[in-house]
Design a protein around this motif. Sequence first.
Motif, PDB file in Angstrom:
ATOM      1  N   SER A 189       4.931  -4.085  23.874  1.00 42.41           N
ATOM      2  CA  SER A 189       3.370  -4.499  23.955  1.00 42.41           C
ATOM      3  C   SER A 189       3.009  -2.608  24.097  1.00 42.41           C
ATOM      4  CB  SER A 189       3.394  -4.736  25.302  1.00 42.41           C
ATOM      5  OG  SER A 189       3.711  -3.528  26.426  1.00 42.41           O
ATOM      6  N   GLY A 190       4.029  -1.860  23.734  1.00 39.86           N
ATOM      7  CA  GLY A 190       3.044  -0.575  23.275  1.00 39.86           C
ATOM      8  C   GLY A 190       3.493   0.515  22.387  1.00 39.86           C
ATOM      9  N   ILE A 191       4.500  -0.826  21.051  1.00 43.42           N
ATOM     10  CA  ILE A 191       4.373   0.088  19.966  1.00 43.42           C
ATOM     11  C   ILE A 191       3.404   0.792  19.492  1.00 43.42           C
ATOM     12  CG2 ILE A 191       4.970  -0.600  17.680  1.00 43.42           C
ATOM     13  CD1 ILE A 191       7.457  -2.463  18.853  1.00 43.42           C
ATOM     14  N   THR A 192       3.428   1.712  18.445  1.00 45.61           N
ATOM     15  CA  THR A 192       3.364   2.442  17.795  1.00 45.61           C
ATOM     16  C   THR A 192       3.364   2.409  16.422  1.00 45.61           C
ATOM     17  OG1 THR A 192       3.259   3.849  18.873  1.00 45.61           O
ATOM     18  CG2 THR A 192       1.424   3.568  19.686  1.00 45.61           C
ATOM     19  N   ASN A 193       2.953   3.538  15.617  1.00 44.53           N
ATOM     20  CA  ASN A 193       3.574   4.213  14.716  1.00 44.53           C
ATOM     21  C   ASN A 193       4.522   5.351  15.121  1.00 44.53           C
ATOM     22  OD1 ASN A 193       1.589   3.157  12.548  1.00 44.53           O
ATOM     23  ND2 ASN A 193       0.227   4.462  12.967  1.00 44.53           N
ATOM     24  N   THR A 209       3.502  11.493   5.097  1.00 40.81           N
ATOM     25  CA  THR A 209       4.137  10.954   3.650  1.00 40.81           C
ATOM     26  C   THR A 209       3.506  10.947   2.636  1.00 40.81           C
ATOM     27  OG1 THR A 209       5.163   8.351   3.005  1.00 40.81           O
ATOM     28  CG2 THR A 209       3.515   8.731   4.629  1.00 40.81           C
ATOM     29  N   ALA A 210       3.766  10.826   1.264  1.00 41.11           N
ATOM     30  CA  ALA A 210       3.557  10.196   0.312  1.00 41.11           C
ATOM     31  C   ALA A 210       3.385   9.358  -0.238  1.00 41.11           C
ATOM     32  CB  ALA A 210       4.484  10.891  -1.013  1.00 41.11           C
ATOM     33  N   ALA A 211       3.373   8.040   0.349  1.00 37.60           N
ATOM     34  CA  ALA A 211       3.298   6.788   0.289  1.00 37.60           C
ATOM     35  C   ALA A 211       1.874   6.402   0.369  1.00 37.60           C
ATOM     36  CB  ALA A 211       4.579   5.704   0.558  1.00 37.60           C
ATOM     37  N   THR A 212       2.006   5.861  -0.489  1.00 40.63           N
ATOM     38  CA  THR A 212      -0.169   5.512  -0.883  1.00 40.63           C
ATOM     39  C   THR A 212      -0.124   3.943  -0.569  1.00 40.63           C
ATOM     40  OG1 THR A 212       0.213   4.798  -2.784  1.00 40.63           O
ATOM     41  CG2 THR A 212      -0.972   7.523  -2.251  1.00 40.63           C
ATOM     42  N   HIS A 213       0.619   3.490   0.286  1.00 38.54           N
ATOM     43  CA  HIS A 213       0.842   2.080   0.340  1.00 38.54           C
ATOM     44  C   HIS A 213       1.552   1.575   1.535  1.00 38.54           C
ATOM     45  CE1 HIS A 213      -0.639   1.749  -4.176  1.00 38.54           C
ATOM     46  NE2 HIS A 213      -1.783   0.866  -3.081  1.00 38.54           N
ATOM     47  N   CYS A 214       1.137   1.157   2.589  1.00 41.61           N
ATOM     48  CA  CYS A 214       2.232   0.310   3.646  1.00 41.61           C
ATOM     49  C   CYS A 214       1.733  -0.730   3.736  1.00 41.61           C
ATOM     50  CB  CYS A 214       1.700   1.590   4.606  1.00 41.61           C
ATOM     51  SG  CYS A 214       2.941   3.227   4.878  1.00 41.61           S
ATOM     52  N   GLY A 215       3.084  -1.162   4.661  1.00 41.47           N
ATOM     53  CA  GLY A 215       2.921  -2.859   5.016  1.00 41.47           C
ATOM     54  C   GLY A 215       2.857  -2.493   7.016  1.00 41.47           C
ATOM     55  N   ILE A 216       3.158  -3.887   7.978  1.00 47.54           N
ATOM     56  CA  ILE A 216       2.258  -3.673   9.087  1.00 47.54           C
ATOM     57  C   ILE A 216       3.450  -4.927   9.476  1.00 47.54           C
ATOM     58  CG2 ILE A 216       0.846  -4.481  10.563  1.00 47.54           C
ATOM     59  CD1 ILE A 216      -1.294  -3.673   9.877  1.00 47.54           C
ATOM     60  N   LEU A 217       4.087  -3.905  10.580  1.00 46.85           N
ATOM     61  CA  LEU A 217       4.112  -4.816  11.415  1.00 46.85           C
ATOM     62  C   LEU A 217       3.582  -5.130  12.716  1.00 46.85           C
ATOM     63  CD1 LEU A 217       7.175  -6.136  13.272  1.00 46.85           C
ATOM     64  CD2 LEU A 217       7.437  -4.047  14.155  1.00 46.85           C
ATOM     65  N   SER A 218       3.539  -6.672  13.172  1.00 43.65           N
ATOM     66  CA  SER A 218       2.981  -7.369  14.594  1.00 43.65           C
ATOM     67  C   SER A 218       3.589  -7.716  15.524  1.00 43.65           C
ATOM     68  CB  SER A 218       1.519  -8.002  13.902  1.00 43.65           C
ATOM     69  OG  SER A 218       0.431  -7.752  12.982  1.00 43.65           O
ATOM     70  N   VAL A 219       3.243  -7.164  16.842  1.00 44.17           N
ATOM     71  CA  VAL A 219       3.742  -7.087  17.874  1.00 44.17           C
ATOM     72  C   VAL A 219       2.636  -8.857  18.423  1.00 44.17           C
ATOM     73  CG1 VAL A 219       5.121  -6.959  19.721  1.00 44.17           C
ATOM     74  CG2 VAL A 219       4.868  -5.724  18.243  1.00 44.17           C
TER      75      VAL A 219
END
Length: 326
Positions: A257-261, A188-198
């Motif tokens: 529990s198996g969520i990944t990118n 991706t051209a994006a340089t900043h990202c967020g996070i989803l926590s399970v």
Amino acid sequence: SSSSPLGSITLPGAAQNMVFWTDNNTVFVPVPTATSVFNPNVPGDLEVLNLGSATISATIPIPSAQYESLSPDGNRLVVLGTNANVVGIVTPLLIGTNSSPANVITGFDRPAAAVFNGSDLYILDCGIECGGIGPASIIHQDPSSSTAGTPVPLVSGGINGGATAAFISGSTMYVAGTPPGTTCPPGTAATHCGILSVVDLGTLAVSASAIITDGYHDRMQMGANGQLFIGANTCTNITTSTETRGCLSIVNTSNASGITNSSVVFPPDNGNVTGIQPITNRNVVYVCEGGHFRIYDTTIDKLLVQSKTVSITGQATDVLLVDGPP
């Protein structure tokens, strides 16, 4: 201002949200900049509106009152004073009586959201992302206590999560945010990202995490087929010859529990996400993004292909299901 059959009600300042009480006549509106009649040096009030008489029927001082959440039974209203690091627990039935209707609790770190799971209350401390001092965390808060509960940091594998929005499904809480310094994976051209926590609600431990868009996440809804729609504003919009992406992330939660990118889809659209509405008993979710109205097919996480189009005059800013299909 807020409209009623008898006219309008002028608020003492700008407000971001409002909640209707169970009587469908009382509306609660937090106003963070309101000059409190009880303490003029500390801005922030919860305004209680009576729609039938078009009046402000009560004013409850809660420093920096900004966001709110009503319990499923309507007996508790949680008001978050984000910039003042306080949480107000309001008992609506006590408003107008000789008993104080609000219990204002100090000791939080930029509380940004409150989520009920039955009678259980969880507070999201945004922390550093919102100008606080610590990592984002979750607090299992006792509503009757006068002290803040113990914060549990959203950390997994040395990665700090963010906490500005959450959604509970069964024994799992999904929490989204954009911790400072979170980089994006290749592609991706994006340089900043967020996070989803399970998060496992039994232990408040993070069992999995994934990269989502950056921005301030304030909307999260579960669509059909376990597709979690996460919306943000002020994200990094990308428009290149090979990539288009805005503030919407769609996460496949069929194996929480198996969520990944690889569980995350970034639809090719630009703009702030200002509305998300799953449609009952259908494989579609309505989304307002960048002023446009979109219908997503949750079986493929792409725009629904249909013979008829839905035309919206002007900018589409929100969408709500009033009476769902049988």
